[in-house]
Design a protein around this motif. Structure first.
Motif, PDB file in Angstrom:
ATOM      1  N   VAL A  43       0.849  -1.207   0.000  1.00 23.72           N
ATOM      2  CA  VAL A  43       0.000   0.000   0.000  1.00 23.72           C
ATOM      3  C   VAL A  43       0.884   1.257   0.000  1.00 23.72           C
ATOM      4  O   VAL A  43       0.647   2.201  -0.767  1.00 23.72           O
ATOM      5  CB  VAL A  43      -0.954   0.008   1.220  1.00 23.72           C
ATOM      6  CG1 VAL A  43      -1.732   1.323   1.287  1.00 23.72           C
ATOM      7  CG2 VAL A  43      -1.920  -1.165   1.144  1.00 23.72           C
ATOM      8  N   ASP A  44       1.921   1.257   0.832  1.00 20.08           N
ATOM      9  CA  ASP A  44       2.833   2.415   0.892  1.00 20.08           C
ATOM     10  C   ASP A  44       3.499   2.652  -0.464  1.00 20.08           C
ATOM     11  O   ASP A  44       3.617   3.799  -0.918  1.00 20.08           O
ATOM     12  CB  ASP A  44       3.913   2.189   1.960  1.00 20.08           C
ATOM     13  CG  ASP A  44       3.343   2.218   3.369  1.00 20.08           C
ATOM     14  OD1 ASP A  44       2.289   2.845   3.561  1.00 20.08           O
ATOM     15  OD2 ASP A  44       3.950   1.607   4.274  1.00 20.08           O
ATOM     16  N   ARG A  67       2.353   1.800  -3.314  1.00 19.35           N
ATOM     17  CA  ARG A  67       1.336   2.320  -4.255  1.00 19.35           C
ATOM     18  C   ARG A  67       1.146   3.834  -4.056  1.00 19.35           C
ATOM     19  O   ARG A  67       1.082   4.587  -5.025  1.00 19.35           O
ATOM     20  CB  ARG A  67      -0.010   1.591  -4.068  1.00 19.35           C
ATOM     21  CG  ARG A  67      -1.158   2.217  -4.865  1.00 19.35           C
ATOM     22  CD  ARG A  67      -0.853   2.214  -6.361  1.00 19.35           C
ATOM     23  NE  ARG A  67      -1.766   3.040  -7.140  1.00 19.35           N
ATOM     24  CZ  ARG A  67      -1.564   4.323  -7.448  1.00 19.35           C
ATOM     25  NH1 ARG A  67      -0.451   4.948  -7.041  1.00 19.35           N
ATOM     26  NH2 ARG A  67      -2.433   4.972  -8.178  1.00 19.35           N
ATOM     27  N   VAL A  68       1.075   4.255  -2.803  1.00 17.94           N
ATOM     28  CA  VAL A  68       0.897   5.693  -2.520  1.00 17.94           C
ATOM     29  C   VAL A  68       2.114   6.468  -3.060  1.00 17.94           C
ATOM     30  O   VAL A  68       1.967   7.579  -3.572  1.00 17.94           O
ATOM     31  CB  VAL A  68       0.708   5.934  -1.000  1.00 17.94           C
ATOM     32  CG1 VAL A  68       0.696   7.427  -0.678  1.00 17.94           C
ATOM     33  CG2 VAL A  68      -0.607   5.294  -0.530  1.00 17.94           C
ATOM     34  N   GLY A  73       3.697   5.679  -5.615  1.00 17.04           N
ATOM     35  CA  GLY A  73       3.694   5.582  -7.077  1.00 17.04           C
ATOM     36  C   GLY A  73       4.711   4.610  -7.635  1.00 17.04           C
ATOM     37  O   GLY A  73       5.101   4.706  -8.796  1.00 17.04           O
ATOM     38  N   ARG A 133       0.395   1.242 -10.475  1.00 13.77           N
ATOM     39  CA  ARG A 133       0.053   2.620 -10.860  1.00 13.77           C
ATOM     40  C   ARG A 133      -1.223   2.712 -11.702  1.00 13.77           C
ATOM     41  O   ARG A 133      -1.737   3.800 -11.915  1.00 13.77           O
ATOM     42  CB  ARG A 133       1.236   3.262 -11.587  1.00 13.77           C
ATOM     43  CG  ARG A 133       2.266   3.802 -10.610  1.00 13.77           C
ATOM     44  CD  ARG A 133       3.440   4.424 -11.320  1.00 13.77           C
ATOM     45  NE  ARG A 133       4.354   3.383 -11.799  1.00 13.77           N
ATOM     46  CZ  ARG A 133       5.597   3.622 -12.215  1.00 13.77           C
ATOM     47  NH1 ARG A 133       6.057   4.850 -12.235  1.00 13.77           N
ATOM     48  NH2 ARG A 133       6.367   2.636 -12.619  1.00 13.77           N
ATOM     49  N   ALA A 184      -5.053   4.426  -5.662  1.00 12.35           N
ATOM     50  CA  ALA A 184      -4.432   4.060  -4.379  1.00 12.35           C
ATOM     51  C   ALA A 184      -5.473   3.615  -3.348  1.00 12.35           C
ATOM     52  O   ALA A 184      -5.261   2.637  -2.624  1.00 12.35           O
ATOM     53  CB  ALA A 184      -3.617   5.232  -3.843  1.00 12.35           C
ATOM     54  N   GLU A 232      -5.701   0.113  -1.317  1.00 15.37           N
ATOM     55  CA  GLU A 232      -5.703   0.099   0.161  1.00 15.37           C
ATOM     56  C   GLU A 232      -6.937  -0.617   0.702  1.00 15.37           C
ATOM     57  O   GLU A 232      -6.845  -1.419   1.625  1.00 15.37           O
ATOM     58  CB  GLU A 232      -5.658   1.560   0.655  1.00 15.37           C
ATOM     59  CG  GLU A 232      -5.551   1.718   2.167  1.00 15.37           C
ATOM     60  CD  GLU A 232      -6.891   1.902   2.845  1.00 15.37           C
ATOM     61  OE1 GLU A 232      -6.962   1.729   4.053  1.00 15.37           O
ATOM     62  OE2 GLU A 232      -7.880   2.203   2.155  1.00 15.37           O
ATOM     63  N   ARG A 237      -6.256   9.548   3.616  1.00 16.11           N
ATOM     64  CA  ARG A 237      -7.167   8.691   2.859  1.00 16.11           C
ATOM     65  C   ARG A 237      -8.298   9.464   2.186  1.00 16.11           C
ATOM     66  O   ARG A 237      -8.569   9.231   0.996  1.00 16.11           O
ATOM     67  CB  ARG A 237      -7.729   7.586   3.758  1.00 16.11           C
ATOM     68  CG  ARG A 237      -8.340   6.437   2.999  1.00 16.11           C
ATOM     69  CD  ARG A 237      -8.823   5.357   3.946  1.00 16.11           C
ATOM     70  NE  ARG A 237      -9.239   4.178   3.234  1.00 16.11           N
ATOM     71  CZ  ARG A 237     -10.415   4.054   2.635  1.00 16.11           C
ATOM     72  NH1 ARG A 237     -11.271   5.055   2.654  1.00 16.11           N
ATOM     73  NH2 ARG A 237     -10.730   2.934   2.010  1.00 16.11           N
ATOM     74  N   LEU A 293      -7.018  11.057  -0.871  1.00 15.55           N
ATOM     75  CA  LEU A 293      -6.673  10.125  -1.945  1.00 15.55           C
ATOM     76  C   LEU A 293      -7.926   9.615  -2.654  1.00 15.55           C
ATOM     77  O   LEU A 293      -7.880   9.227  -3.823  1.00 15.55           O
ATOM     78  CB  LEU A 293      -5.902   8.923  -1.377  1.00 15.55           C
ATOM     79  CG  LEU A 293      -4.447   9.148  -0.955  1.00 15.55           C
ATOM     80  CD1 LEU A 293      -3.918   7.926  -0.222  1.00 15.55           C
ATOM     81  CD2 LEU A 293      -3.569   9.434  -2.169  1.00 15.55           C
ATOM     82  N   ALA A 301      -0.173  11.143  -5.551  1.00 18.41           N
ATOM     83  CA  ALA A 301      -0.700  11.318  -4.189  1.00 18.41           C
ATOM     84  C   ALA A 301      -0.177  12.625  -3.597  1.00 18.41           C
ATOM     85  O   ALA A 301       0.939  13.049  -3.917  1.00 18.41           O
ATOM     86  CB  ALA A 301      -0.276  10.141  -3.321  1.00 18.41           C
ATOM     87  N   ARG A 305       2.379  10.924   0.735  1.00 21.71           N
ATOM     88  CA  ARG A 305       3.646  10.275   0.354  1.00 21.71           C
ATOM     89  C   ARG A 305       4.641  10.273   1.515  1.00 21.71           C
ATOM     90  O   ARG A 305       5.354   9.293   1.732  1.00 21.71           O
ATOM     91  CB  ARG A 305       4.242  10.981  -0.874  1.00 21.71           C
ATOM     92  CG  ARG A 305       3.544  10.567  -2.170  1.00 21.71           C
ATOM     93  CD  ARG A 305       4.147  11.209  -3.391  1.00 21.71           C
ATOM     94  NE  ARG A 305       3.677  12.581  -3.541  1.00 21.71           N
ATOM     95  CZ  ARG A 305       4.458  13.625  -3.780  1.00 21.71           C
ATOM     96  NH1 ARG A 305       5.752  13.466  -3.888  1.00 21.71           N
ATOM     97  NH2 ARG A 305       3.945  14.835  -3.893  1.00 21.71           N
TER      98      ARG A 305
END
Lengths: 154, 163
Positions: free
Chosen positions: B45-46, B48-49, B51, B55, B59, B63, B120, B123, B132, B137
């Motif tokens: 998840v981190d 993804r945030v 990037g 992608r 996000a 999550e 959240r 996002l 994000a 980030r």
């Protein structure tokens, strides 16, 4: 041949350095665990996403390929730290039943993962076979992790 | 004054876990693997945030799907961790690695709470291609660092053990 290889590793300056250090093994083991967590997370989410059972991604194959690069870096870190951990006492590892079991399981897990890779090519394998290969690969990688934990206890 | 840590350590239940050649290693293995599950899913998840991965999927969607697995890892980790603590409470009282791990877990929990309440919602309105916000980030980078430190501190417990 393998026995000779492990003996040569035991006699190497690298192995002597790891054995001679109070903290080298601890630091290597910590790195190994961090890589295990990252690899496990990527593999589980990528694998389950590929089957479409637990995770729904717009593009299953794209999601797998996106996670694969990170997974391969984590795997490289696992292999490197694992090799250094063996350096702490190569002959102990060579004769260790749990270590031998881990290596056999690792070989099967790599083969299962290669089958998954072949299965995601367009039209290569029917989805149900891909799902079976993913489930097998996940179980084998889990078994590798469990066998790894057993090395420290027995 | 009763030493609570010693009292827990002296219970028959704690002694049974501590002195078993099978139970303790099994609980510890479950603890390590569930921690790996939790930290590994959080890491995805981190990333993804940040990037780095997934992608093409928003996000928040990543999550939302992964969180149940993270909670499963947390539940098993907490239960097995509680058993390990009961078994070795008196030894852990002065173990700097254990105390550091607990502090880091609290920090990681606070960071997760900030993510849920602050980042959240911001996002949620973003598409897959959007970057994000900086706060999200930074939170993701802090999360990766904190969980890495939790793993390091957890492993270090054994090296500060009196036995």
């Amino acid at each position: 041949m393998l026995h000779t290889l492990f003996q040569a590793y035991a006699a190497s300056p690298l192995s002597h350095a790891i054995r001679g250090s109070s903290w080298a093994f601890a630091i290597i083991e910590m790195a190994h665990l961090m890589m295990l967590a990252l690899f496990g997370g990527v593999l589980l989410i990528g694998g389950l996403g590929l089957t479409g059972t637990a995770f729904q991604f717009p593009d299953r194959t794209g999601a797998w390929l996106s996670l694969r690069r990170t997974g391969l870096w984590a795997l490289a870190g696992l292999v490197l730290s694992g090799l250094l951990m063996i350096g702490s006492n190569p002959m102990k590892y060579y004769f260790h039943t749990a270590f031998r079991a881990k290596m056999v399981l690792l070989a099967f897990a790599v083969i299962a993962s290669a089958i998954v890779e072949r299965g995601i090519r367009p039209g290569a394998v029917r989805p149900i076979l891909t799902n079976f290969a993913v489930a097998t690969a996940l179980l084998l990688w889990f078994a590798v992790a469990v066998a790894g934990r057993m090395i420290g206890f027995f | 004054m009763i030493d609570l840590w010693q009292a827990i350590y002296d219970t028959p239940f704690a002694t049974t876990i501590r002195e078993s050649e099978v139970v303790f290693p099994v609980i510890e293995s479950v603890h390590v693997l569930s921690l790996a599950l939790m930290a590994g899913t959080i890491a995805v998840v981190d990333l993804r945030v940040l990037g780095v991965v997934l992608r093409h999927t928003p996000a928040v969607r990543v999550e939302r799907q992964i969180t149940p697995l993270t909670w499963l890892g947390f539940a098993v980790m907490a239960a097995s961790g509680a058993l390990l603590f009961i078994a070795e409470a008196a030894d852990l009282k002065h173990n700097p690695a254990f105390l550091t791990k607990v502090a880091l877990l609290i920090l990681a929990g606070v960071n997760m709470a900030i993510f849920q309440w602050h980042s959240r919602p911001r996002l949620a309105g973003l598409g897959a291609a959007s970057r994000a916000p900086l706060a999200a980030r930074l939170g993701a980078a802090a999360s990766l660092a904190l969980w890495a430190c939790v793993i390091v501190a957890g492993r270090a417990i054994a090296y500060f053990h009196p036995h």
